[in-house]
Each structure stands twice: as structure tokens, then as C-alpha cells.
Design a protein around this motif. Structure first.
Motif, PDB file in Angstrom:
ATOM      1  N   LEU A   1      52.846  44.727  59.644  1.00 35.58           N
ATOM      2  CA  LEU A   1      54.019  44.182  58.948  1.00 35.58           C
ATOM      3  C   LEU A   1      54.472  45.032  57.761  1.00 35.58           C
ATOM      4  O   LEU A   1      55.507  44.743  57.150  1.00 35.58           O
ATOM      5  N   ARG A   2      53.737  46.054  57.441  1.00 38.34           N
ATOM      6  CA  ARG A   2      53.981  46.783  56.190  1.00 38.34           C
ATOM      7  C   ARG A   2      55.396  47.330  56.061  1.00 38.34           C
ATOM      8  O   ARG A   2      55.977  47.342  54.984  1.00 38.34           O
ATOM      9  N   HIS A   3      55.983  47.793  57.186  1.00 40.69           N
ATOM     10  CA  HIS A   3      57.311  48.407  57.117  1.00 40.69           C
ATOM     11  C   HIS A   3      58.362  47.631  57.900  1.00 40.69           C
ATOM     12  O   HIS A   3      59.347  48.203  58.373  1.00 40.69           O
TER      13      HIS A   3
ATOM     14  N   PRO B   1      59.159  33.263  62.661  1.00 36.97           N
ATOM     15  CA  PRO B   1      58.885  32.480  61.453  1.00 36.97           C
ATOM     16  C   PRO B   1      59.296  33.210  60.184  1.00 36.97           C
ATOM     17  O   PRO B   1      59.697  32.575  59.209  1.00 36.97           O
ATOM     18  N   ALA B   2      59.186  34.537  60.197  1.00 34.96           N
ATOM     19  CA  ALA B   2      59.588  35.307  59.017  1.00 34.96           C
ATOM     20  C   ALA B   2      61.068  35.086  58.713  1.00 34.96           C
ATOM     21  O   ALA B   2      61.467  34.854  57.570  1.00 34.96           O
ATOM     22  N   TYR B   3      61.906  35.150  59.765  1.00 34.32           N
ATOM     23  CA  TYR B   3      63.342  34.887  59.584  1.00 34.32           C
ATOM     24  C   TYR B   3      63.600  33.415  59.281  1.00 34.32           C
ATOM     25  O   TYR B   3      64.467  33.078  58.466  1.00 34.32           O
TER      26      TYR B   3
ATOM     27  N   PHE C   1      62.338  38.869  54.749  1.00 36.51           N
ATOM     28  CA  PHE C   1      61.692  38.945  56.054  1.00 36.51           C
ATOM     29  C   PHE C   1      60.208  39.286  55.910  1.00 36.51           C
ATOM     30  O   PHE C   1      59.345  38.656  56.527  1.00 36.51           O
ATOM     31  N   LYS C   2      59.913  40.273  55.071  1.00 44.15           N
ATOM     32  CA  LYS C   2      58.514  40.704  54.940  1.00 44.15           C
ATOM     33  C   LYS C   2      57.666  39.614  54.282  1.00 44.15           C
ATOM     34  O   LYS C   2      56.545  39.331  54.715  1.00 44.15           O
ATOM     35  N   ARG C   3      58.193  38.963  53.261  1.00 39.33           N
ATOM     36  CA  ARG C   3      57.448  37.878  52.621  1.00 39.33           C
ATOM     37  C   ARG C   3      57.230  36.727  53.600  1.00 39.33           C
ATOM     38  O   ARG C   3      56.177  36.096  53.624  1.00 39.33           O
TER      39      ARG C   3
ATOM     40  N   TYR D   1      54.292  37.576  55.884  1.00 36.83           N
ATOM     41  CA  TYR D   1      52.994  37.377  55.235  1.00 36.83           C
ATOM     42  C   TYR D   1      52.670  35.895  55.073  1.00 36.83           C
ATOM     43  O   TYR D   1      51.526  35.467  55.268  1.00 36.83           O
ATOM     44  N   LEU D   2      53.672  35.099  54.738  1.00 40.04           N
ATOM     45  CA  LEU D   2      53.467  33.662  54.587  1.00 40.04           C
ATOM     46  C   LEU D   2      53.081  33.038  55.928  1.00 40.04           C
ATOM     47  O   LEU D   2      52.206  32.155  55.995  1.00 40.04           O
ATOM     48  N   THR D   3      53.722  33.496  56.995  1.00 45.23           N
ATOM     49  CA  THR D   3      53.381  33.020  58.335  1.00 45.23           C
ATOM     50  C   THR D   3      51.917  33.292  58.658  1.00 45.23           C
ATOM     51  O   THR D   3      51.202  32.423  59.186  1.00 45.23           O
TER      52      THR D   3
END
Length: 484
Positions: free
Chosen positions: A169-171, A329-331, A343-345, A348-350
Motif C-alpha cells: 500500500l505504500r505507493h 474500503p479505502a475509497y 485513499f492511503k489512510r 491502512y485503516l482497513t
């Protein structure tokens, strides 16, 4: 195209993708499906069909039928994403309302988070086998300590494997795109090897595919067949909804349709052949069909074969998790709180929320997995029905992008909610799931996804025509369209 800065409804990840950033080709979509399909729970579902008494040929027919239906649903629901560059939670604002869209989006996010936990645990069990072969004392680590039935070695394997997803997920979406291109084809290695083993131990394909099922007549076979198709579709009911999250990056409609055709019916047919062959081969080798590919691997005594197989299975699990269970879930979470969650946060939350699903309880038997799949199809099928009815029948593939980000546009409905969409969804879910509680209607539950899609599609279309909403900013009334 006007781009709003209203942080109640958008952030940079929710806005339409610019034309120059729509670079995904057919190979990118095909590789996603190659990685997604080859995973442990899907194998378990296919093996479960063998275990309930269906013949190998009947199971193969189920997979081919389900994959063709999935391709049609994915291509249709992905159309708006490609045309407008929009993600799933923004597209459904057109049908559920600018605020109401959060409810089905978060339901979809919840389901994906559950699947993320299941897939992560499935991959961690393969990793656990590898560690046992490298370090025999690994299995006794921690003594009798356990967390809801999972001992320390299994729990540590789960946490370690879970952490791998964070690296991908880093990028953002670009790193996911690159990962899927090489991960999908690589997964074929382990399944190809296991097919070779199954054919060899069974003495050829003849003994495997000549095994009879216990269902012989059409009337005996119909409902198990229909339930099998529904179960397979249930695995991907979540991705049917959020396929726009990927097709929004497509270079053209042709690319997304071709890519999904190559990656779905074609890849799924090969996967079905591999799964059926290995499960049936295990029946010849061990006297019973083993639906868990990890359990089959555990019976090998070659450390090299185990290591290669486990690594590939882990890659497969990460591949399907990232594509099917993290992106959406990110979206969805970003859509609920765009001011605070990117999106990235959201990704990570997912991942963090998946830790609390206790997936090892869900995976204790094939029956639990199958019941869970049916429930998913019953709940999310109606949402897909509303989406397609709104886009293809009511809107005729025309959306006002500006209004999707406006609190005073045609998709505001009543205080941001369209009661018609929710009424149709609840009706579809009720009809599709009633068989769980009324034995006489159990047949409807066996085809829950289809029932939910059909009922909600018809219900939403009917409500929008008999009581059309007023479109504030579009300079017209939706009622006019209903009268055409």
C-alpha cells in the motif's frame, strides 16, 4: 470539468481521474483477475462443491457459468468508472443520494474487511506450514496460550502475513498496479505443479473426471447447480460493486472489457480445471476429497516443494486482498470522511480493522464459508441491482459529474438521501434472504444474489418512474424523463 473543493464530499482521491492518468490496459485488468481468482478460499469453495456430491464435470460447468455471469456484471458496472473516471462510492451518489451513498459503501467496506481477515488468515496458515518445516519447534512456541482458539505460532504467522499487505500500500494504486502484473501469472506455478501431482497420483485425468456425482437427473441437479453458481458469484459480490475503482483508470471501455474477459472466463476456467483436478486427485490419493489446499500441501514431505508452494500461495492471498478487499474500503472510508481520510489512510485503516474480525472462526469449516458467501450475495446483490438500474435505465449512462460533488444538485434528493434506492435495496435483501428463516423458501436463498439483483432493479426502476425526484440544478425534472 468543474472540480469542487467541498471537503464534505471530496478530496483528491475521490475526484475524477484525469485523462492522462487513465493508462490501464487489458493486461492490467487480466492480471488482477489472474491473481484474485487463484486463492485459498475460492479453492475451498470449489472443493466444497466436490465434497457435497457434484461430479467434476458438473463443478466445471458451474464455474464456467458463474464466470460468464461475473464478466457481464463486471463489464456493465465498470462502464461508468471508465466513462467518467469515478470511484464506486461517488457513482452511487447518483442513486442513493450524496449522503445516502455512504450507507451501502460502508456495508461494502465492512464485507471487504471481513474478507480481508479471511484471506489473510488463509495465507498465514500456508506460511505457518513453511515455518514448521524450517523450524520444527515453531509449533510448540507459546505452549497452551491461545487467542480465541488460535495458538501463538498461528497468531504470529497471521500478524506477520498481515504486515506484508502494508508494504504493497505504500505507493497507492500505482504500486498495486505493478504488483498485480507479476503476481497474477506467478500464482500459476503452484497450481500447475499440484495439477501435475494430482494427474500423476491418479494415473491420468480419466480416473479423476470419471468420478460420478450423486446428482443424476435435472431436478436433482438444478438447485445444487444454482446454489453453486450463486456461491461462486457471492465470493465476488463485493468486487462487482467496486469494479469502478479500477476501471476509472482504464484507457478505454475496450481495454476494460477485453481485460476482464481474458482475466475472468478464461482464467476461471483454468482455475476450475486445476481445483477440480487437485481435489479429485486428493480423493484418489487419500480416500477423501480435501477441499483445503493448505492441508494437501501439509502432506508433502519435500521441503522445496512446500516452500515454493507456500510462497506462491501467500503471493496469491496478498494479490486478492489488495485488489478486492483493500482498494474498495479505502475509497469507501475516504468517501465517508473525505476531509480526514485519503485513499492511503483508508487502506491502512482497513488493514487495522481486519485484525478484529477473528477470521479463524469463520474458516473452521467449508460450511461456514459457504453460508457467509450466501449472506454476502444476499446483502450486496440488491445494491448492484440499484446501481445498474439507475445508470442504464434511469440515467441512460448520463451523469452530471458536478452534481455528484454538490450539496444542491440533482442527487441531493431529500436531505442527501434517496428513499427509493433504500426501499428497493431493503426489498431485494428481504426477498433474497428470507429463505434463511423460512424453510419453504430455502430455494430463493440458494439463488440469493440473482433474486436480490432482480427485485431491487425492478423495485428501484418502478419507484423512480411512479414518484420521480425533482432535479434541482440540472435545469429539468426527472419526471420529464419518466414521461418519455
Amino acid at each position: 470539468m468543474k472540480k469542487t473543493t467541498n471537503n464534505r464530499l471530496s478530496n483528491k482521491d475521490l475526484l475524477p481521474v484525469e485523462e492522462g492518468e487513465r493508462t490501464w490496459k487489458a493486461v492490467n485488468f487480466a492480471s488482477i483477475w489472474m491473481g484474485c481468482i487463484h486463492n485459498i478460499p475460492t479453492y475451498a469453495t470449489v472443493g466444497g462443491l466436490i465434497a457435497i456430491g457434484l461430479s467434476p464435470w458438473q463443478v466445471l460447468a458451474i464455474i464456467v457459468t458463474a464466470s460468464l455471469i461475473l464478466f457481464a456484471a463486471m463489464a456493465l458496472n465498470g462502464h461508468a468508472g471508465t466513462k467518467y473516471g469515478l470511484p464506486f462510492p461517488v457513482i452511487i451518489r447518483a442513486s442513493y443520494g450524496i449522503y445516502g451513498a455512504n450507507i451501502p459503501a460502508l456495508l461494502r467496506a465492512f464485507t471487504a474487511i471481513m474478507w480481508l481477515g479471511i484471506q489473510t488468515f488463509a495465507g498465514s496458515t500456508a506460511l505457518h506450514i513453511l515455518l514448521l518445516n524450517i523450524w520444527p519447534g515453531w509449533g510448540s512456541l507459546g505452549g497452551d496460550w491461545n487467542l480465541f482458539g488460535l495458538h501463538l505460532p498461528g497468531f504470529l504467522s497471521f500478524i506477520f502475513f498481515w504486515g506484508i499487505h502494508l508494504l504493497v500500500l505504500r505507493h497507492g494504486m500505482e504500486s498495486i498496479k505493478k504488483f498485480e502484473v507479476w503476481a497474477g501469472p506467478l500464482v500459476y506455478l503452484v497450481f500447475g505443479g499440484m495439477v501435475w501431482w494430482a494427474i500423476d497420483i491418479a494415473g491420468g485425468l480419466g480416473p479423476i473426471y470419471s468420478q460420478p456425482g450423486k446428482f443424476h437427473t435435472f431436478s436433482e441437479t438444478f438447485w445444487p447447480f444454482a446454489a453453486g453458481v450463486t456461491g461462486i458469484i457471492g465470493i465476488w459480490a463485493t468486487l462487482i460493486l467496486n469494479i469502478p475503482d479500477f476501471t476509472r483508470f482504464a484507457a478505454s471501455q475496450k481495454e476494460q472489457i477485453r481485460g476482464q474477459f481474458y482475466g475472468l472466463p478464461g482464467t476461471f476456467a483454468l482455475f476450475a480445471f486445476a481445483s477440480i483436478t487437485v481435489t479429485s486427485g486428493s480423493q484418489v490419493a487419500f480416500g477423501e476429497p480435501i477441499w483445503d489446499v493448505v492441508e494437501i500441501l501439509a502432506r508433502f514431505d519435500n521441503p522445496f516443494v512446500i516452500a515454493l508452494s507456500v510462497i506462491t500461495l501467500c503471493i496469491a492471498a496478498v494479490s486478492v486482498n489488495v485488489a478486492a478487499n483493500i482498494v474498495s474500503p479505502a475509497y469507501d472510508l475516504a468517501n465517508a470522511l473525505p476531509k480526514y481520510i485519503t485513499f492511503k489512510r483508508g487502506g491502512y485503516l482497513t488493514a487495522v480493522l481486519a485484525l478484529f474480525t477473528i477470521p479463524w472462526k469463520l474458516m473452521e469449516s467449508a460450511t461456514n464459508v459457504y453460508a457467509f458467501l450466501g449472506l454476502i450475495g444476499g446483502m450486496l446483490g440488491p445494491v448492484a441491482g440499484v446501481m445498474m438500474a439507475d445508470y442504464f435505465i434511469i440515467r441512460r449512462r448520463q451523469l452530471s459529474v458536478d452534481d455528484l460533488y454538490s450539496e444542491n444538485g440533482q442527487y441531493t434528493y431529500y436531505k442527501g438521501y434517496n428513499y427509493r434506492a433504500f426501499a428497493a435495496t431493503f426489498l431485494g435483501a428481504f426477498i433474497s434472504l428470507i429463505g434463511m428463516y423460512v424453510p419453504a423458501l430455502a430455494g430463493i436463498y440458494d439463488i440469493s444474489w440473482f433474486a436480490g439483483v432482480l427485485v431491487s432493479c425492478l423495485g428501484y426502476t418502478t419507484l423512480m418512474y411512479i414518484h420521480p425526484p425533482y432535479a434541482k440544478s440540472a435545469g429539468r425534472i426527472v419526471r420529464e424523463r419518466a414521461a418519455e
